[in-house]
Scaffold this motif. Structure first.
Motif, PDB file in Angstrom:
ATOM      1  N   ILE A 177      -7.397  40.393 -34.736  1.00  0.00           N
ATOM      2  CA  ILE A 177      -6.988  41.431 -33.783  1.00  0.00           C
ATOM      3  C   ILE A 177      -7.643  42.769 -34.156  1.00  0.00           C
ATOM      4  O   ILE A 177      -8.166  43.484 -33.300  1.00  0.00           O
ATOM      5  CB  ILE A 177      -5.448  41.549 -33.744  1.00  0.00           C
ATOM      6  CG1 ILE A 177      -4.837  40.295 -33.094  1.00  0.00           C
ATOM      7  CG2 ILE A 177      -5.016  42.796 -32.970  1.00  0.00           C
ATOM      8  CD1 ILE A 177      -3.314  40.283 -33.035  1.00  0.00           C
ATOM      9  N   MET A 178      -7.644  43.096 -35.452  1.00  0.00           N
ATOM     10  CA  MET A 178      -8.221  44.389 -35.861  1.00  0.00           C
ATOM     11  C   MET A 178      -9.707  44.468 -35.501  1.00  0.00           C
ATOM     12  O   MET A 178     -10.217  45.527 -35.141  1.00  0.00           O
ATOM     13  CB  MET A 178      -8.031  44.596 -37.365  1.00  0.00           C
ATOM     14  CG  MET A 178      -6.595  44.965 -37.718  1.00  0.00           C
ATOM     15  SD  MET A 178      -6.357  45.155 -39.487  1.00  0.00           S
ATOM     16  CE  MET A 178      -6.768  46.883 -39.717  1.00  0.00           C
ATOM     17  N   THR A 220      -8.842  36.660 -28.590  1.00  0.00           N
ATOM     18  CA  THR A 220      -8.342  36.572 -27.213  1.00  0.00           C
ATOM     19  C   THR A 220      -6.972  37.237 -27.094  1.00  0.00           C
ATOM     20  O   THR A 220      -6.711  37.977 -26.145  1.00  0.00           O
ATOM     21  CB  THR A 220      -8.271  35.081 -26.782  1.00  0.00           C
ATOM     22  OG1 THR A 220      -9.548  34.484 -27.043  1.00  0.00           O
ATOM     23  CG2 THR A 220      -7.958  34.956 -25.310  1.00  0.00           C
ATOM     24  N   VAL A 221      -6.103  36.987 -28.076  1.00  0.00           N
ATOM     25  CA  VAL A 221      -4.776  37.635 -28.071  1.00  0.00           C
ATOM     26  C   VAL A 221      -4.957  39.164 -28.077  1.00  0.00           C
ATOM     27  O   VAL A 221      -4.207  39.900 -27.436  1.00  0.00           O
ATOM     28  CB  VAL A 221      -3.933  37.161 -29.280  1.00  0.00           C
ATOM     29  CG1 VAL A 221      -2.662  37.995 -29.432  1.00  0.00           C
ATOM     30  CG2 VAL A 221      -3.578  35.673 -29.139  1.00  0.00           C
ATOM     31  N   ALA A 222      -6.003  39.637 -28.774  1.00  0.00           N
ATOM     32  CA  ALA A 222      -6.252  41.090 -28.871  1.00  0.00           C
ATOM     33  C   ALA A 222      -6.439  41.726 -27.494  1.00  0.00           C
ATOM     34  O   ALA A 222      -6.091  42.889 -27.278  1.00  0.00           O
ATOM     35  CB  ALA A 222      -7.477  41.351 -29.741  1.00  0.00           C
ATOM     36  N   ALA A 278       6.873  42.730 -27.288  1.00  0.00           N
ATOM     37  CA  ALA A 278       6.730  41.740 -28.372  1.00  0.00           C
ATOM     38  C   ALA A 278       6.155  40.463 -27.782  1.00  0.00           C
ATOM     39  O   ALA A 278       6.558  40.034 -26.695  1.00  0.00           O
ATOM     40  CB  ALA A 278       8.092  41.466 -29.005  1.00  0.00           C
ATOM     41  N   ILE A 279       5.203  39.878 -28.509  1.00  0.00           N
ATOM     42  CA  ILE A 279       4.563  38.641 -28.048  1.00  0.00           C
ATOM     43  C   ILE A 279       4.776  37.585 -29.127  1.00  0.00           C
ATOM     44  O   ILE A 279       4.328  37.763 -30.273  1.00  0.00           O
ATOM     45  CB  ILE A 279       3.043  38.857 -27.833  1.00  0.00           C
ATOM     46  CG1 ILE A 279       2.801  39.986 -26.821  1.00  0.00           C
ATOM     47  CG2 ILE A 279       2.368  37.564 -27.375  1.00  0.00           C
ATOM     48  CD1 ILE A 279       1.337  40.408 -26.704  1.00  0.00           C
ATOM     49  N   PHE A 280       5.456  36.499 -28.775  1.00  0.00           N
ATOM     50  CA  PHE A 280       5.674  35.405 -29.730  1.00  0.00           C
ATOM     51  C   PHE A 280       5.011  34.139 -29.216  1.00  0.00           C
ATOM     52  O   PHE A 280       5.138  33.790 -28.041  1.00  0.00           O
ATOM     53  CB  PHE A 280       7.174  35.158 -29.951  1.00  0.00           C
ATOM     54  CG  PHE A 280       7.836  36.280 -30.690  1.00  0.00           C
ATOM     55  CD1 PHE A 280       7.632  36.434 -32.056  1.00  0.00           C
ATOM     56  CD2 PHE A 280       8.615  37.209 -30.024  1.00  0.00           C
ATOM     57  CE1 PHE A 280       8.206  37.494 -32.749  1.00  0.00           C
ATOM     58  CE2 PHE A 280       9.195  38.270 -30.701  1.00  0.00           C
ATOM     59  CZ  PHE A 280       8.990  38.407 -32.067  1.00  0.00           C
ATOM     60  N   ILE A 281       4.318  33.476 -30.141  1.00  0.00           N
ATOM     61  CA  ILE A 281       3.606  32.251 -29.796  1.00  0.00           C
ATOM     62  C   ILE A 281       4.134  31.170 -30.736  1.00  0.00           C
ATOM     63  O   ILE A 281       4.198  31.383 -31.958  1.00  0.00           O
ATOM     64  CB  ILE A 281       2.082  32.446 -30.002  1.00  0.00           C
ATOM     65  CG1 ILE A 281       1.619  33.678 -29.213  1.00  0.00           C
ATOM     66  CG2 ILE A 281       1.306  31.185 -29.586  1.00  0.00           C
ATOM     67  CD1 ILE A 281       0.333  34.269 -29.686  1.00  0.00           C
ATOM     68  N   GLY A 321      -8.978  35.399 -21.105  1.00  0.00           N
ATOM     69  CA  GLY A 321     -10.444  35.414 -21.159  1.00  0.00           C
ATOM     70  C   GLY A 321     -11.039  34.697 -22.360  1.00  0.00           C
ATOM     71  O   GLY A 321     -12.095  35.087 -22.861  1.00  0.00           O
ATOM     72  N   LEU A 322     -10.392  33.611 -22.800  1.00  0.00           N
ATOM     73  CA  LEU A 322     -10.933  32.850 -23.940  1.00  0.00           C
ATOM     74  C   LEU A 322     -12.393  32.436 -23.687  1.00  0.00           C
ATOM     75  O   LEU A 322     -13.225  32.483 -24.595  1.00  0.00           O
ATOM     76  CB  LEU A 322     -10.066  31.600 -24.186  1.00  0.00           C
ATOM     77  CG  LEU A 322     -10.577  30.647 -25.269  1.00  0.00           C
ATOM     78  CD1 LEU A 322     -10.460  31.274 -26.651  1.00  0.00           C
ATOM     79  CD2 LEU A 322      -9.794  29.324 -25.257  1.00  0.00           C
ATOM     80  N   LEU A 323     -12.695  32.054 -22.442  1.00  0.00           N
ATOM     81  CA  LEU A 323     -14.050  31.559 -22.171  1.00  0.00           C
ATOM     82  C   LEU A 323     -15.085  32.666 -22.357  1.00  0.00           C
ATOM     83  O   LEU A 323     -16.168  32.431 -22.880  1.00  0.00           O
ATOM     84  CB  LEU A 323     -14.127  30.942 -20.766  1.00  0.00           C
ATOM     85  CG  LEU A 323     -13.194  29.742 -20.563  1.00  0.00           C
ATOM     86  CD1 LEU A 323     -13.350  29.151 -19.175  1.00  0.00           C
ATOM     87  CD2 LEU A 323     -13.420  28.664 -21.632  1.00  0.00           C
TER      88      LEU A 323
END
Ligand SMILES: C[S@@+](CC[C@H](N)C(=O)[O-])C[C@H]1O[C@@H](n2cnc3c(N)ncnc32)[C@H](O)[C@@H]1O
Length: 383
Positions: free
Chosen positions: A110-111, A75-77, A248-251, A325-327
């Protein structure tokens, strides 16, 4: 160097550092050694402590989102893909850099977003990938997790001068050493650590350091400040601004500063993890357990803005993943896969405590105004 009898190697190492520092180590220096001292620190040791490790002799200590469910990275991808297109549009490189990749699970997930579409081949749009990891032991684990994809990934030995594309970090900021402050009898102290009668004990020394918000009231109050995490953001910004475009995305778990320095949070957020149990005592079993503190996302946003980055968005992990769009990602998932993925978004599990913040170079701000992850429920205004 002489090894003192009856002491663990870690204790002997820390005692030497205490002596060199005049008797006591500031807590952030202690935490840095406890987690990262080569060969001794929790993350630097050769064994695996997090994620599901069926083959490990002892159970893992904690689970992170990508080790819980592959739907997390898938989903992060989707967000990463949107940002890469925006970077490419301003002439930047399609590159993903992950900081603190742990087991390598997130990078693998992600890849797969690109690699599975053309089995065994890199497509035209497949991004370059690189990992910046402090722990040599974890690098080896990441290489084994990535398997056939490892050949497409670079492991960096030092920070690159320029960062373009997308930078990601899951549960990395919380693993950076923090300073501990204690307001005792209305006087602020910085917590240090020293050996007393063969055990580690707190030594509180008066300080001019203050949390960014003075907690209301005069009651004793222990909390953290995060100069290392904020300096990390400044270093990142410097490299991002040297390129054509980057975000940059930090979780991580944490909140904005009003919640962080709430008068009732008088014991701070410092926590240790071992064997899926949490405890608040970093001075016992040093090097054997994880030590973390929550992230002050206001501090991260300010560090970014002071370094000329823009904040793209800030929201809960649950909202971010649903927005991305996890669902849909779970449409064909099995029941156990759905049950695990549910934990990523439900409020009482990881959905609310964990937040996502995205930062970008100013030339991407306009293009990223419609970032899918923050389309609904952006909370940047609360920072
Ligand atoms: C809690 S683990 C999270 C691992 C992984 N991202 C995950 O979600 O499973 C923290 C990771 O951050 C790494 N780390 C901490 N500080 C770092 C830094 N300044 N640069 C790169 N990696 C760092 C640690 O070695 C470890 O791999």
């Amino acid at each position: 160097m002489e090894q003192r009898s009856g002491l663990s190697e870690m204790d002997a190492h820390l005692i030497r550092l205490c002596e060199a520092a005049g008797g006591a180590l500031a807590f952030d220096a202690f935490m840095r050694e406890a987690l990262y001292a080569p060969g001794l620190g929790y993350y630097a040791r050769g064994d695996a402590q997090f994620g599901h490790v069926p083959s490990a002799a002892k159970p893992s200590d904690f689970v992170t989102a990508p080790t819980l469910s592959s739907a997390f990275g898938a989903t992060v991808a989707r967000q990463v893909a949107q940002v890469l297109d925006a970077v490419e549009a301003v002439g930047g490189e399609r590159c993903i850099t992950e900081f603190g990749a742990g087991t390598g699970a997130l990078m693998l997930q992600i890849m797969k977003h690109w690699m599975l579409k053309i089995p065994g081949q890199r497509g035209e749009k497949t991004p370059e990938t690189q990992i910046m990891e402090l722990s040599a032991a974890l690098r080896a684990r990441q290489q084994s997790t990535l398997g056939e994809f490892a050949t497409y990934t670079r492991w960096l030995d030092a920070w690159p001068d320029v960062l373009e594309g997308v930078i990601v970090g899951n549960e990395v900021l919380d693993a950076m050493p923090c300073k501990l402050l204690a307001r005792l009898g209305d006087v602020w102290h910085e917590r240090h650590v020293a050996q007393t009668d063969g055990a580690w004990a707190w030594q509180d020394l008066p300080t001019s350091l203050r949390p960014p918000l003075e907690p209301v009231g005069q009651h004793d109050y222990i909390t953290e400040i995060h100069p290392e995490a904020e300096a990390f953001i400044a270093s990142l910004a410097e490299r991002m601004l040297r390129g054509q475009g980057a975000a940059a995305i930090f979780i991580d778990y944490g909140f904005g500063e009003r919640e962080y320095y709430h008068p009732q949070r008088h014991m701070g957020t410092l926590m240790c993890h071992q064997g899926h149990r949490s405890d608040p005592d970093p001075l016992s079993q040093v090097g054997e357990k994880d030590i973390t503190c929550h992230v002050n996302f206001t501090g991260i946003a300010l560090a970014a803005q002071n370094a000329d980055l823009d904040v793209v968005g800030y929201t809960s992990q649950g909202r971010f993943l649903l927005n991305c769009g996890l669902l849909e990602v779970l449409a064909d998932a099995s029941l156990p896969e759905r049950a695990n993925a549910q934990k990523l978004v439900t409020e009482h599990e990881m959905g609310e405590l964990f937040k996502v913040i995205a930062l970008c170079t100013p030339n991407l701000t306009h293009a990223l105004a419609d970032c899918i992850g923050f389309a609904v429920g952006d909370r940047t205004h609360t920072l």
